[in-house]
Design a protein around this motif. Structure first.
Motif, PDB file in Angstrom:
ATOM      1  N   UNK A 110      71.155  43.903  33.579  1.00  0.00           N
ATOM      2  CA  UNK A 110      72.075  42.918  33.003  1.00  0.00           C
ATOM      3  C   UNK A 110      71.456  41.518  32.981  1.00  0.00           C
ATOM      4  N   UNK A 111      70.349  41.341  33.694  1.00  0.00           N
ATOM      5  CA  UNK A 111      69.685  40.035  33.734  1.00  0.00           C
ATOM      6  C   UNK A 111      68.641  39.949  32.624  1.00  0.00           C
ATOM      7  N   UNK A 112      68.153  38.739  32.389  1.00  0.00           N
ATOM      8  CA  UNK A 112      67.095  38.569  31.394  1.00  0.00           C
ATOM      9  C   UNK A 112      65.840  39.338  31.814  1.00  0.00           C
ATOM     10  N   UNK A 113      65.525  39.267  33.087  1.00  0.00           N
ATOM     11  CA  UNK A 113      64.438  40.075  33.655  1.00  0.00           C
ATOM     12  C   UNK A 113      64.740  40.302  35.123  1.00  0.00           C
ATOM     13  N   UNK A 114      64.085  41.293  35.713  1.00  0.00           N
ATOM     14  CA  UNK A 114      64.410  41.725  37.074  1.00  0.00           C
ATOM     15  C   UNK A 114      63.135  42.026  37.853  1.00  0.00           C
TER      16      UNK A 114
END
Ligand code: CP3
Length: 344
Positions: free
Chosen positions: A310-314
Motif C-alpha cells: 500500500x506504500x509507494x515503496x517498502x
C-alpha cells in the motif's frame, strides 16, 4: 559508488522494481554463533572501537544471508563518549554520571566525528570496501530524544521517568541538551555518509513515551532541523524509526525523512493512511514471528508484504531488533521468502 545503485537505495527513493529489499534490525548480534564466538575474546566496547572487528561483525550476517543491506556494527551510545560522556555496557548502556542538572548538561561538548569517532568512520570505509556494490551499507545514530532518555536516566528503563521529568522541570536545560545532541548527530551522520555509508538511519527507540502534544513541542522542530541539515550535507536517503510512534505518525510525516520505520504494532497500511500514499515505509514483522512454525512464519511474511504494497515503496524489516534467542535458520528462511514472494 554511483548514487542510488543498490535495490535498497532505489526503494528508499520510492522506486519499486525487483524484489523488496530486506535487512534486519540488530542483524549483527547475539543470535549469531559467530558473533558470540568473537565476543568471547573481545568485549562489546572494544569491538565497537576497533575498526577491523566492527567491520568483521558487520559483515557476519552478510556472509550468511543474501541480505540487501548491512548496518554498521556500533551502538547509538558510541558517539556520546566523544562528547565527554563516560560509558559502559552491561549489556545495555550504563552511564558513569547521568545528566541531572543544567550544569551537568553544560559539561558536554559538541561531537567532532573525526576527533571523537574516527574508529566508526574507519569501520565504514573498511566495510564498504569489502561489501559487494549491489548491497548497501547503512550508517546510523540515535535520535536526540532517545539519547536524551539514556543520558538523563543513566541507563535503560521502562518509562524513563527521570528523563521525562527533567524535560518538564528543567525545560530550558533539557532543550539545550536536545539541541546539542541534534547538532552532534547531524555532524556524525554527515561524516558517516562521507566515509561511505549509502543511507543513514535515526533510531528513536523511546519516542513512543511521548504523546503528540509533547512530540510537537519537544521533538518535531528539532527532528525537522536534523533531517534538513543531514540532507543539506549529504545526498544519502534518511530513514527515521519512530518506535512506538503509532499515535505520532501525522507529526512524524512532517519530519521529512525519506523512509519511515514502523514497529510491529501497527499494520503498514494504517501507517500509510497516516503518512500519505507517497510514503516509503520500512518494517515491520513482529520479531516473535520468527519463533513460529515455518508455514505460519511464511503467512506472516506475506501479510507484511501485502501491507507494504500500500506504500509507494517498502523496505522489509522486523518491527524492532531481532531477539538474541532467535534460530539463525529462521532468518535464512525469512530472507529467501521475502525475496521470492516479492520478486516480479
Ligand atoms: O545489527 C545492528 O542493528 C547494528 C548494531 C546495533 C547495536 N545497537 C548493537 C548492539 C544498533 C543499530 C544498535 C542501536 C541501539 N542500541 C538502539 C536503537 C535500536 C533499538 O533497539 O531500539 C538502542 C536503544 C541501543 C542501546 C542498547 N545497546 C541496548 C538497549 C543494548 C542491550 C541490548 C540487549 O538486547 O540486551 C545495547 C547493547 C548492544 N548493542 C548489543 C548489540 C549487538 C549487545 C551487546 C552484547 O552483549 O554483545
Amino acid at each position: 559508488m554511483p548514487e542510488g545503485r543498490t535495490l535498497f537505495e532505489r526503494a528508499c527513493r520510492g522506486e519499486r522494481g525487483g524484489h523488496a529489499p530486506v535487512w534486519i534490525m540488530r542483524q549483527a548480534g547475539r543470535y549469531l554463533p559467530e558473533y558470540r564466538k568473537l565476543r568471547e575474546e573481545v568485549d562489546f566496547l572494544t569491538a565497537t572501537k576497533t575498526p577491523e572487528v566492527a567491520a568483521r561483525i558487520t559483515l557476519q550476517p552478510m556472509e550468511r544471508y543474501p541480505l540487501d543491506a548491512a548496518i554498521l556494527f556500533s551502538d547509538i551510545m558510541t558517539p556520546l563518549e566523544g562528547m565527554g560522556v563516560g560509558l559502559d555496557f552491561d549489556p545495555g548502556p550504563v552511564l558513569e554520571r547521568p545528566i541531572r542538572s543544567a550544569e551537568d548538561a553544560r559539561s558536554l561538548r559538541p561531537l567532532d566525528p573525526e576527533e571523537g569517532t574516527p574508529f566508526v568512520l574507519e569501520a565504514i570505509r573498511l566495510t564498504r570496501a569489502e561489501l559487494s556494490p549491489d548491497r548497501a551499507l547503512i550508517g546510523f545514530a540515535g535520535a536526540p530524544f532517545t539519547l536524551f532518555c539514556y543520558l538523563v536516566q543513566g541507563g535503560g528503563s521502562k518509562d524513563f521517568m527521570e528523563a521525562r521529568s527533567f524535560l518538564r522541570l528543567e525545560t530550558e536545560a533539557a532543550t539545550a541538551l536536545l539541541e546539542l545532541l541534534g547538532d552532534s548527530m547531524v555532524r556524525y551522520l554527515a561524516a558517516q555518509a562521507r566515509a561511505g555509508a549509502d543511507a543513514v538511519m535515526l533510531f528513536d527507540s523511546w519516542v513512543g513515551l511521548l504523546g503528540p502534544d509533547s512530540y510537537r513541542r519537544f521533538v518535531l522542530p528539532l527532528m525537522r532541523r536534523v533531517v534538513g541539515e543531514v540532507r543539506a550535507a549529504t545526498h544519502v536517503p534518511i530513514i527515521y524509526f519512530a518506535n512506538g510512534g503509532a499515535t505520532l505518525l501525522r507529526d512524524v510525516k512532517e519530519v521529512g525523512a525519506d523512509v519511515v520505520g514502523v514497529d510491529w504494532t501497527l499494520p503498514l497500511s494504517r501507517a500509510v493512511a497516516e503518512l500519505g500514499p507517497d510514503a516509503v515505509v520500512q518494517g515491520n514483522l513482529d520479531p516473535a514471528a520468527l519463533f513460529a512454525p515455518r508455514d505460519e512464519l511464511d503467512r506472516a511474511i506475506q501479510g507484511v508484504l501485502e501491507e507494504g504494497a500500500t506504500a509507494r515503496a517498502h523496505v522489509f524489516n522486523l518491527g524492532h531488533g531481532i531477539h538474541r534467542t532467535t534460530d539463525p535458520d529462521q532468518v535464512a528462511f525469512l530472507v529467501d521468502r521475502v525475496h521470492e514472494h516479492s520478486a516480479r
